[in-house]
Design an enzyme around this catalytic site. Sequence first.
Site, short mmCIF file in Angstrom:
data_model
loop_
_atom_site.label_atom_id
_atom_site.label_comp_id
_atom_site.label_asym_id
_atom_site.label_seq_id
_atom_site.Cartn_x
_atom_site.Cartn_y
_atom_site.Cartn_z
N GLU A 3 -9.11 52.45 2.61
CA GLU A 3 -9.55 53.51 3.50
C GLU A 3 -10.58 53.01 4.52
O GLU A 3 -10.56 53.42 5.68
CB GLU A 3 -10.11 54.69 2.71
CG GLU A 3 -9.03 55.56 2.07
CD GLU A 3 -8.03 56.12 3.09
OE1 GLU A 3 -8.38 56.28 4.27
OE2 GLU A 3 -6.88 56.40 2.69
N TYR A 41 -13.45 62.56 7.17
CA TYR A 41 -12.10 62.10 6.90
C TYR A 41 -12.04 61.25 5.62
O TYR A 41 -11.25 61.50 4.71
CB TYR A 41 -11.51 61.31 8.07
CG TYR A 41 -10.35 60.49 7.58
CD1 TYR A 41 -9.15 61.11 7.27
CD2 TYR A 41 -10.48 59.13 7.30
CE1 TYR A 41 -8.10 60.40 6.71
CE2 TYR A 41 -9.46 58.41 6.75
CZ TYR A 41 -8.26 59.05 6.46
OH TYR A 41 -7.25 58.35 5.89
N ASP A 46 -7.30 62.96 10.06
CA ASP A 46 -7.49 61.80 10.92
C ASP A 46 -6.72 62.02 12.22
O ASP A 46 -6.23 63.13 12.48
CB ASP A 46 -7.04 60.52 10.20
CG ASP A 46 -5.52 60.45 10.02
OD1 ASP A 46 -4.85 61.47 10.25
OD2 ASP A 46 -5.02 59.37 9.65
#
Length: 371
Positions: A54, A137, A155
């Site tokens: 991520e 996010y 996103d």
Amino acid sequence: MSPRSSSPPANASRSFNGPDPLNLRPLLLTWYLKNHRQLPWRGVDSDYKVLVSEFMLQQTQVATVLPHYERFLTRFPNMVSLAQATEEEVETAWSGLGYYRRARALRNAAQQIVSDHEAEVPTDFEDLKALPGVGDYTAAALGSIIHDEPYAAVDGNVMRVLTRLFGIEDSISNTSTQVKLRALAQELLEPEQAGDWNQAMMELGATVCAPKKPLCSVCPWEEHCVAHAKGIALDLPKKAKPKATVEVHRIAGVLLEEGRCLLTRRTEKLLYGTWELPGLDLDSPEGARERLREHLEHKLGVEVMVGNPLARVRHSITHHRIQVHGYAIKTNPKPRNKKNERIWASPGDVANLHTSSMTIKLLNAIAKLKG
DNA sequence: ATCCAGGGCT
DNA sequence: AGCCCTGGAT
């Protein structure tokens, strides 16, 4: 005028008009389970791997991340090894990926996870957001993918999907639009399968609801998409005009000695702290040679002679367009290594330094020249 | 060669 | 609101 006040919207309990989540959800989830890409951080039972992926995927596309991801995991196989690494080691493993602040934030996040959360990525949204480098996010992505918590991850892909699906023509550059989209995403979310749901939304945006070439004919939501029906998919999402580009001339000295090249630490804000060829940034190439000579004599403390231009490469960073000019340099005497400031680096050394793509490009151009 | 995609911090 | 990086598409 026909009276319309008498009939309330059919979906009065929702904050938006348009397709109903109960119809939309199974369409997307079925599509996702059948069509998603096999990525190394998908379907793994490792919060650490999801964390690393991520951070790397922030502002960076899958294809760019893949090779760096594998290398990084080999270098730092688990949370504790990352938490115990030095900042320099983590930056080096991040070299070439860009946005180097992320590397420092990731290491700091790992340290915080080890010290405050028993080395496991936390579940609570506020705990997640308290980690350095984790915003709305990433907090939602981590919580949903690792723990199946019902947080909607929004996103750029998801914003594109949502603005098209609902035909939203407000600019996504506005904070108010982003707030609205997050609320929308939260209502659409399948709360029982939040991890798969969020990944499905992003996967759809990345592979089908693409910016330039949307593949509407294979989209599970084709019949429900407002933008598709109106023929305006390509116009969405709307966003603010980008900033005008700024020209930068990087005047660099090429000091070569027995296959080694002198590198110094960058002090300008852009690419701060990366190892690069010594030199200076100018607005224009006027007087480049003389400015370079003065700069290097001051910086290296030796007599400097500036020779011919050896190589020129272009590199763009955000709205900066950088032309890098490499000039051959002779000095008297030869400047010495200086810890954390100057290093005579062989190609093998360069791989073990925190560098940027700008410097690698220039070094490659010089290497090609020298054979 | 240019354009543009992609989050978080200050 | 402005700032940070790289690479793929065109």
